[in-house]
Design a protein around this motif. Structure first.
Motif, PDB file in Angstrom:
ATOM      1  N   CYS A  44       0.834  -1.210   0.000  1.00 16.30           N
ATOM      2  CA  CYS A  44       0.000   0.000   0.000  1.00 16.30           C
ATOM      3  C   CYS A  44       0.862   1.251   0.000  1.00 16.30           C
ATOM      4  O   CYS A  44       1.597   1.501   0.956  1.00 16.30           O
ATOM      5  N   LEU A  45       0.738   2.005  -1.066  1.00 18.61           N
ATOM      6  CA  LEU A  45       1.389   3.299  -1.119  1.00 18.61           C
ATOM      7  C   LEU A  45       0.429   4.300  -0.478  1.00 18.61           C
ATOM      8  O   LEU A  45      -0.605   4.617  -1.051  1.00 18.61           O
ATOM      9  N   CYS A  46       0.782   4.771   0.716  1.00 17.42           N
ATOM     10  CA  CYS A  46      -0.105   5.675   1.448  1.00 17.42           C
ATOM     11  C   CYS A  46       0.265   7.101   1.116  1.00 17.42           C
ATOM     12  O   CYS A  46       1.374   7.551   1.434  1.00 17.42           O
ATOM     13  N   ILE A  47      -0.642   7.799   0.488  1.00 17.73           N
ATOM     14  CA  ILE A  47      -0.348   9.133  -0.015  1.00 17.73           C
ATOM     15  C   ILE A  47      -1.458  10.089   0.411  1.00 17.73           C
ATOM     16  O   ILE A  47      -2.619   9.686   0.532  1.00 17.73           O
ATOM     17  N   THR A  48      -1.082  11.350   0.661  1.00 22.21           N
ATOM     18  CA  THR A  48      -2.099  12.331   1.052  1.00 22.21           C
ATOM     19  C   THR A  48      -3.029  12.599  -0.133  1.00 22.21           C
ATOM     20  O   THR A  48      -2.649  12.371  -1.286  1.00 22.21           O
ATOM     21  N   GLU A  86      -4.821  -3.071   6.465  1.00 24.56           N
ATOM     22  CA  GLU A  86      -3.395  -2.963   6.794  1.00 24.56           C
ATOM     23  C   GLU A  86      -2.991  -1.520   7.097  1.00 24.56           C
ATOM     24  O   GLU A  86      -2.195  -1.271   8.000  1.00 24.56           O
ATOM     25  N   VAL A  87      -3.529  -0.576   6.310  1.00 23.74           N
ATOM     26  CA  VAL A  87      -3.188   0.837   6.531  1.00 23.74           C
ATOM     27  C   VAL A  87      -3.664   1.268   7.927  1.00 23.74           C
ATOM     28  O   VAL A  87      -2.947   1.941   8.667  1.00 23.74           O
ATOM     29  N   MET A  88      -4.855   0.830   8.288  1.00 31.64           N
ATOM     30  CA  MET A  88      -5.389   1.166   9.618  1.00 31.64           C
ATOM     31  C   MET A  88      -4.577   0.478  10.715  1.00 31.64           C
ATOM     32  O   MET A  88      -4.179   1.104  11.692  1.00 31.64           O
TER      33      MET A  88
END
Ligand SMILES: [Zn+2]
Length: 164
Positions: A44-48, A86-88
């Motif tokens: 997961c690429l977490c981006i604003t 996963e992000v959470m």
């Protein structure tokens, strides 16, 4: 992963011709083949939401470098819901939108990595016990921090390439 014993009943598997696939490990007791496969994971690429910053994590048991949030897809779960979960779990952020980018094969762990871009609201990063640290970086800085030719760096490159 290649099965030698039946994961359902424990019987030793025997090779059996299965059409175009050739010989496939087969359980004669359960009367079914067990095709070799690679464990599917999400990356997961977490981006604003404005696309200016990405959140990277450090996990000493995985790598000394910064990496992206990643994890195995649970039984019965879709890759999209695994990515959001996963992000959470790993950095405590709610995903606003989640979009598939590309898949990658990670030979070292025999993983099929499904790359997602998760747009998140920028907030304080709350890490799980699996994660040593997490930080926000401007996209360009993040690109430099990811290990060269790592799958995380490829995902970021493929995501940015698709925006042009
Ligand atoms: Zn069996």
């Amino acid at each position: 992963m290649e099965f030698k014993f039946c994961p359902q009943c424990g019987e030793r598997l025997v090779p059996k011709l299965c059409g175009d696939d050739g010989n496939v490990p087969f359980c004669e007791r359960c009367s079914r083949p067990f095709f070799p496969f690679s464990y599917p994971c999400v990356l997961c690429l977490c981006i604003t939401e404005d696309g200016s910053e990405i959140a990277l994590i450090k996990q000493s048991y995985v790598s000394e470098h910064y990496v992206c949030v990643a994890g195995y897809i649970k039984q019965g779960e879709t890759p999209e819901s695994a990515a959001v979960r996963e992000v959470m779990e790993e950095i405590g952020l709610e995903t606003v939108s989640c979009r598939y980018v590309k898949s990658y094969y990670y030979e070292k762990r025999d993983n099929l990595m499904l790359g997602y871009v998760c747009k998140v609201k920028k907030g304080r990063l709350v890490t799980s016990c699996e994660v040593d640290s997490a930080e926000w970086f401007p996209v360009k800085k993040g690109q430099e921090l990811l290990r060269n030719s790592s799958i995380a760096q490829l995902l970021l490159k493929d995501y940015l390439g698709g925006m042009e």
